[in-house]
Each structure stands twice: as C-alpha cells, then as structure tokens.
Design an enzyme around this catalytic site. Structure first.
Site, PDB file in Angstrom:
ATOM      1  N   HIS A   1       0.827  -1.202   0.000  1.00 56.25           N
ATOM      2  CA  HIS A   1       0.000   0.000   0.000  1.00 56.25           C
ATOM      3  C   HIS A   1       0.872   1.266   0.000  1.00 56.25           C
ATOM      4  CE1 HIS A   1      -4.114  -1.730   1.401  1.00 56.25           C
ATOM      5  NE2 HIS A   1      -3.550  -2.460   0.455  1.00 56.25           N
TER       6      HIS A   1
ATOM      7  N   GLU B   1       0.795   3.908   1.850  1.00 57.46           N
ATOM      8  CA  GLU B   1       1.243   4.344   3.179  1.00 57.46           C
ATOM      9  C   GLU B   1       2.467   3.551   3.617  1.00 57.46           C
ATOM     10  OE1 GLU B   1      -1.748   3.424   2.145  1.00 57.46           O
ATOM     11  OE2 GLU B   1      -3.372   4.161   3.406  1.00 57.46           O
TER      12      GLU B   1
ATOM     13  N   CYS C   1      -5.977   1.424   5.543  1.00 54.95           N
ATOM     14  CA  CYS C   1      -6.593   0.155   5.976  1.00 54.95           C
ATOM     15  C   CYS C   1      -6.038  -0.242   7.350  1.00 54.95           C
ATOM     16  CB  CYS C   1      -6.297  -0.937   4.946  1.00 54.95           C
ATOM     17  SG  CYS C   1      -4.570  -1.433   4.977  1.00 54.95           S
TER      18      CYS C   1
ATOM     19  N   CYS D   1      -2.220  -0.898   7.355  1.00 57.52           N
ATOM     20  CA  CYS D   1      -1.422   0.338   7.287  1.00 57.52           C
ATOM     21  C   CYS D   1      -1.524   1.101   8.605  1.00 57.52           C
ATOM     22  CB  CYS D   1      -1.877   1.209   6.121  1.00 57.52           C
ATOM     23  SG  CYS D   1      -1.327   0.548   4.543  1.00 57.52           S
TER      24      CYS D   1
HETATM   25  N1  LIG Z   1      -5.338   3.347   1.920  1.00 56.15           N
HETATM   26  C1  LIG Z   1      -5.108   2.590   0.835  1.00 56.15           C
HETATM   27  C2  LIG Z   1      -6.107   1.827   0.249  1.00 56.15           C
HETATM   28  C3  LIG Z   1      -5.824   1.070  -0.846  1.00 56.15           C
HETATM   29  N2  LIG Z   1      -4.575   1.064  -1.357  1.00 56.15           N
HETATM   30  C4  LIG Z   1      -4.276   0.273  -2.567  1.00 56.15           C
HETATM   31  C5  LIG Z   1      -4.317  -1.194  -2.507  1.00 56.15           C
HETATM   32  C6  LIG Z   1      -4.750  -1.610  -3.884  1.00 56.15           C
HETATM   33  O1  LIG Z   1      -3.649  -1.587  -4.774  1.00 56.15           O
HETATM   34  C7  LIG Z   1      -5.704  -0.525  -4.246  1.00 56.15           C
HETATM   35  C8  LIG Z   1      -7.112  -0.854  -3.877  1.00 56.15           C
HETATM   36  O2  LIG Z   1      -7.638  -1.631  -4.891  1.00 56.15           O
HETATM   37  P1  LIG Z   1      -9.215  -1.782  -5.120  1.00 56.15           P
HETATM   38  O3  LIG Z   1      -9.734  -2.581  -3.967  1.00 56.15           O
HETATM   39  O4  LIG Z   1      -9.796  -0.380  -5.155  1.00 56.15           O
HETATM   40  O5  LIG Z   1      -9.317  -2.483  -6.425  1.00 56.15           O
HETATM   41  O6  LIG Z   1      -5.269   0.611  -3.516  1.00 56.15           O
HETATM   42  C9  LIG Z   1      -3.591   1.823  -0.775  1.00 56.15           C
HETATM   43  O7  LIG Z   1      -2.444   1.848  -1.268  1.00 56.15           O
HETATM   44  N3  LIG Z   1      -3.885   2.565   0.305  1.00 56.15           N
END
Ligand SMILES: Nc1ccn([C@H]2C[C@H](O)[C@@H](COP(=O)(O)O)O2)c(=O)n1
Length: 239
Positions: A136, A138, A162, A165
């Site tokens: 992620h 973060e 999440c 994180c």
């Molecule tokens: N706070 C966050 C939330 C999500 N991500 C990243 C993880 C995945 O690559 C994407 C989410 O994918 P989706 O479920 O929308 O197809 O975003 C993050 O880096 N930080």
C-alpha cells in the site's frame, strides 16, 4: 423659428441620452468593481487572513496553494506512478518542520515484476489476486523515509488507511493522518483502523481542499527560452 425649436429639442434629447448612457456605464462599472472585490475576498479568503499586516501584499502572488493542498497534491502526483489498473493511491509524509520525509504509492514489492504479478482482484484462482502482493501507498511512504524516524510526523493520503497500514502508521510514530476519501468507511478494515488509530492517539481528519483541481501544465514554461544556448562567460581583460 420652428428650425430653432427642433435644434433646441434635438440637442436636449441628445444630452439627456448621453447622461443616461454614462449613468448606466457608471452603474455597470460599479457593479463590476463590487463583484470582483467580493470574488477576490472569497477566492483568497485564507490568504487575506494569513497576510502579515504590514507586508507589501500587492506584489505577492495571491494564487498560491496552502500547505495541506500542497502535500495532498504531492500524494496525488505520486499515485500517478501506480500500475494498479483500478485504484491508484499516493501518500506523503512530512515532519514537524513541514519537510517531506517520505513519499510512496501502491505497487508490487521490489523484485516482483509488475508485468508478471497479477493486478486483478476477482480471479478464480485465489493466488492470482493483487491483494496478496501489493504494498500500500502508506507502507511504501513509511519504508521510503529519508529521516531516521517518523516521530510526530503527519501523513497525507488519498484513501483512508486500511487496518494493516494503521498498524504501520502507529508503530512508526506518525501522529496525524490527513485523508481525502473515506469510501471504505463501512468496511471492517476501516472500522478497525479507526479504532486502533484513536486508541494510539493518532489524529485523523478529512481534507476539504479549497481548490478541487490543481493543474500541472508543463506548457507554463517558456520552452523557447529553454533551448537558448548558455552565454559563455565574458573574456577577462588580460593585460
Ligand atoms: N489506503 C489505501 C487503500 C488502498 N490502497 C491500494 C491497494 C490496492 O492496490 C488498491 C485498492 O484496490 P481496489 O480494492 O480499489 O481495487 O489501492 C492503498 O495503497 N492505500
């Protein structure tokens, strides 16, 4: 006699019309001035408040973005590096002096080729699922830190962190999270994340930027002047 009468009447009428026209123009001018003044007050509201009392403010660019917008925009710019076809997230960490100490975006771990690892999320085979592999934004921003630690730092991120994180944020010493979207607020991961952040006294708040759009336009540069050869130093007078 009649001729004089008509001349007299036409001159009077013309004068009256001219007077009316200039009054109208004056009114229009005044309305414009008032409206542009109000618009200026609204557009530059915080800047006006921030202005030092005795500064020569008329010389200062009034169109600058504030700190929150600046760091969030950097997070968004970082997100543009993400290969995730569905969601691109960026994060930017700053220290107490407002210096950037870490930037990251969601992507595959180093050595895991992002042309070979899966980007899909609904594959029949569970192993071909991006969630198992992606780091992620973060986490990457924390791991990319260029300072010895992240004590009392602030993290800007596009999407609310999440639960995984949140653990990293807490353990790293970050004390504040500023996010833009909370679209997964209803999910257990986000609820758990908020529970942990609150328990660990990590503040979190949603940014509502004044500027909904910040455009980076490479054409703002004067390209012609870019290609002018540098002037060679003037020869010294050797006697
Ligand atoms: N706070 C966050 C939330 C999500 N991500 C990243 C993880 C995945 O690559 C994407 C989410 O994918 P989706 O479920 O929308 O197809 O975003 C993050 O880096 N930080």
């Amino acid at each position: 006699m009649q001729d004089y009468y008509w001349l007299y009447m036409t001159t009077n009428c013309t004068c009256f019309c001219l007077c009316l026209a200039s009054c109208r123009e004056l009114l229009i001018f005044n309305y414009c001035t008032i409206f542009s003044f109000i618009e200026n007050r609204i557009m530059n509201h915080t800047d006006i408040e921030d202005k030092p009392k005795q500064s020569n403010s008329s010389c200062k660019n009034q169109n600058f973005i504030d700190w929150d917008e600046y760091f969030m925009a950097i997070a968004f710019l970082a997100a543009k590096r993400s290969k995730d076809p569905c969601t691109q997230v960026g994060a930017c960490i700053i220290n107490e002096d407002k210096k950037i100490v870490g930037v990251g975006y969601n992507g595959m771990p180093i050595g895991c080729n992002d042309d070979e690892f899966p980007w899909s999320k609904n594959q029949e085979s569970e192993l071909d699922n991006k969630y198992l592999y992606v780091c992620h934004a973060e986490l990457n921003a924390i791991l990319n830190k260029n300072s010895s630690d992240l004590k009392n730092c602030k993290l800007y991120v596009g999407l609310f962190p999440c639960n995984e994180c949140a653990k990293c944020i807490i353990q790293s010493g970050i004390k504040e999270v500023v996010y833009l979207s909370d679209k997964h607020a209803h999910k257990n991961g986000t609820i758990a994340s908020k529970r942990m952040l609150s328990a660990a006294n990590v503040k979190y708040s949603q940014l509502n930027p004044k500027n909904k759009k910040i455009v980076i336009d490479f054409n703002e540069i004067d390209w012609d002047s870019m290609y002018q050869p540098a002037l060679s130093p003037a020869p010294k007078n050797v006697s």
